[in-house]
Design an enzyme around this catalytic site. Structure first.
Site, short mmCIF file in Angstrom:
data_model
loop_
_atom_site.label_atom_id
_atom_site.label_comp_id
_atom_site.label_asym_id
_atom_site.label_seq_id
_atom_site.Cartn_x
_atom_site.Cartn_y
_atom_site.Cartn_z
N LYS A 124 0.25 -19.02 4.00
CA LYS A 124 -1.04 -18.70 3.37
C LYS A 124 -0.77 -18.32 1.93
O LYS A 124 0.35 -17.89 1.59
CB LYS A 124 -1.70 -17.51 4.09
CG LYS A 124 -3.18 -17.46 3.93
CD LYS A 124 -3.86 -18.33 4.97
CE LYS A 124 -5.34 -18.43 4.81
NZ LYS A 124 -5.95 -19.09 5.97
N ASP A 164 -9.58 -21.89 1.80
CA ASP A 164 -9.96 -20.73 2.63
C ASP A 164 -11.11 -20.06 1.85
O ASP A 164 -11.78 -20.74 1.04
CB ASP A 164 -8.77 -19.79 2.83
CG ASP A 164 -9.01 -18.75 3.93
OD1 ASP A 164 -8.87 -19.09 5.12
OD2 ASP A 164 -9.34 -17.58 3.61
#
Ligand code: NDP
Ligand code: 2IT
Length: 450
Positions: A124, A164
């Site tokens: 991430k 995201d």
């Protein structure tokens, strides 16, 4: 001046963010019964290695705003585990981004990606950059500056970021453009690209549609119920929420709510999706209060009344609830209210939106609870389909991707529920997901050696 700098530093070095520990603690608790079942897990320190990221990359992002002032943000990429395939996971642009938040998201991503059965590891990244109120050109400049640092750490077979919170196909387009200019490589280094140059059809819809495909399968198998005609509540008003609402409506459900960071909408006639899109998609990003102004009979609850109304979405009686905004948004009190109002299922679209004590209560009361790492895995799965299409220079049609996504979400449900049964925790989809995901990653780690 000095005060502002110190306040910013305090925020980005904040030690009080517990989300990583929260995520690890949930997974390790699920794994307790199985870690002693295989002596190799202890012998090769699999758990200790699994909770330690391979790499935490932090960098400075410098860019020029519309007033010609130099702006500085923190950029990060956490490459957590690549035992199953290249690092894979989204980028989040939001002022609350810290290493702690990204560590929790990257850790969860390892397990989510494992559950898809596809060859992708967990990662991430993102920045504390706040896209709100920025001009189109500022967004572009920021994305270019971010990629000037990030490009050296990623690659189509190394690490493939996607979107995201705060990062959609527009941002991915700018990031890809800069990557290409710097490296001269036109490859699948990012997913969620615009369709015009290498994106996959259905990637924008994939997470939300996948959430609903998962819910449909779970409700059918566990309760012989369908979503048709059922009242549903959804939180959030971004990519995941919008496509969850769209698919729920296509299946005949009535979606009563949505929310953004300023407040919530309750529309007893069902959310008007065209209006929601008009307000939230593209450049506009208007407040949901505008929805109430335009649709009579709908009710807007601003978050200004916090904490009384911060959780307005979960006060509305529903058959199934879909938290699709952000982490830790559904509390114990919200869970009590949902149960009191007869809700039968909570299906997570966001990552870790439900607090641990709320999950425990929902499970104890027999509510079907699906963790995000299972029910929101459709997004990353279609990202992998995009990587596949890029590698083979193919373009799949919408129906093909949609069919593959539906099939994959059913498979995830099956894997999770069978694993729960196998380990004596029937219908505990949290344990089922964690155990099934862990076994695949652990096996790869063992086979690859230290
Ligand atoms: P977006 O940026 O598109 O949308 C996020 C939405 O949630 C915005 O409407 C935002 O409000 C709202 N929001 C943010 N914080 C809060 C809050 N505290 N209370 C209420 N609303 C809030 O992000 P996504 O839809 O992509 O992501 C949503 C969740 O889904 C995240 O947890 C993400 O990690 C997860 N996820 C995303 C995937 C993807 O493919 N995009 C895949 C799997 C999971 P506002 O409009 O005011 O900013
Ligand atoms: O949380 C997630 O799964 C995502 N943000 C999507 C990741 C991806 O690589 O598509």
């Amino acid at each position: 001046m000095v005060e502002k700098i110190l306040a910013n530093l305090e925020k980005s070095n904040c030690a009080t963010d517990n989300t990583f520990l929260q995520a690890v603690s949930e997974v390790l608790t699920s794994l307790e019964p199985i870690v002693s079942s295989d002596p190799r897990y202890g012998q090769y320190s699999i758990l200790e290695r699994l909770v330690t990221p391979d790499r935490v990359i932090a960098f400075k992002v410098q860019w020029i705003d519309d007033q010609n002032r130099v702006q500085i943000n923190n950029g990060y990429r956490i490459q957590f585990n690549n035992s199953l395939g290249p690092y894979k996971g989204g980028l989040r642009f939001h002022p609350t981004v810290t290493t702690g938040v990204l560590k929790f998201l990257a850790f969860e991503q390892i397990f989510k990606n494992s559950l898809t059965g596809l060859p992708i590891g967990g990662a991430k990244g993102g920045s504390d950059f706040d896209p709100k109120g920025k001009s189109e050109i500022e967004i572009m400049r920021f994305c270019h500056a971010f990629m000037r640092e990030l490009h050296q750490y990623i690659g189509a077979r190394v690490d493939v970021p996607a979107g995201d919170i705060g990062v959609g196909s527009r941002e991915i387009g700018y990031l890809f453009g800069e990557y290409k200019r710097i490296t001269r490589q036109y490859d699948g280094v990012l997913s969620g690209k615009p369709y015009a140059f290498g994106g996959s059809l259905m990637r924008p819809q994939a997470t939300g549609y996948g959430v609903v495909y998962f819910a449909r399968e779970m409700l059918q198998v566990e309760l012989q119920e369908s979503l048709e005609g059922k009242m549903c509540t959804v939180s959030g008003a971004g990519n995941v929420a919008i496509h969850t609402i769209e698919k729920l409506q296509q299946l005949g459900a009535i979606v009563l709510t949505c929310s953004d960071s300023d407040g919530a909408i309750y529309d007893p006639n069902g959310i008007n999706l065209a209006l929601l899109r008009e307000l939230k998609e593209g450049g506009a990003r208007l407040s949901l209060s505008e929805y109430a102004t335009r649709i009579s009979g709908s009710v807007y609850t601003p978050k200004a009344d916090y904490p009384k109304d911060a959780h307005a979405v979960w006060q509305i009686p529903c058959f199934a609830a879909f938290p699709c905004a952000t982490q830790n948004e559904l509390t114990l009190n919200d869970a009590k209210k949902l149960i009191e109002n007869g809700c039968v299922a909570v299906v997570e679209g966001a990552n870790m939106p439900t607090l641990p004590d709320a999950i425990e209560l929902l499970q104890r009361e027999g509510i079907l609870f699906s963790p995000g790492k299972a029910s929101n895995a459709g997004g990353v799965a279609v990202s992998e389909f995009e990587m596949s299409q890029n590698a083979s220079m193919e373009k799949w049609d919408f129906d093909k991707v949609d069919r593959k996504l539906d099939e994959l979400m059913r498979q995830i449900y099956k894997r999770v529920s069978l694993t729960a049964k196998e380990y004596g925790v029937e219908r505990n989809f949290v344990d089922g997901a964690n155990i099934a995901a862990f076994k695949r990653v652990a096996e790869a780690m063992l086979l690859e050696g230290v």
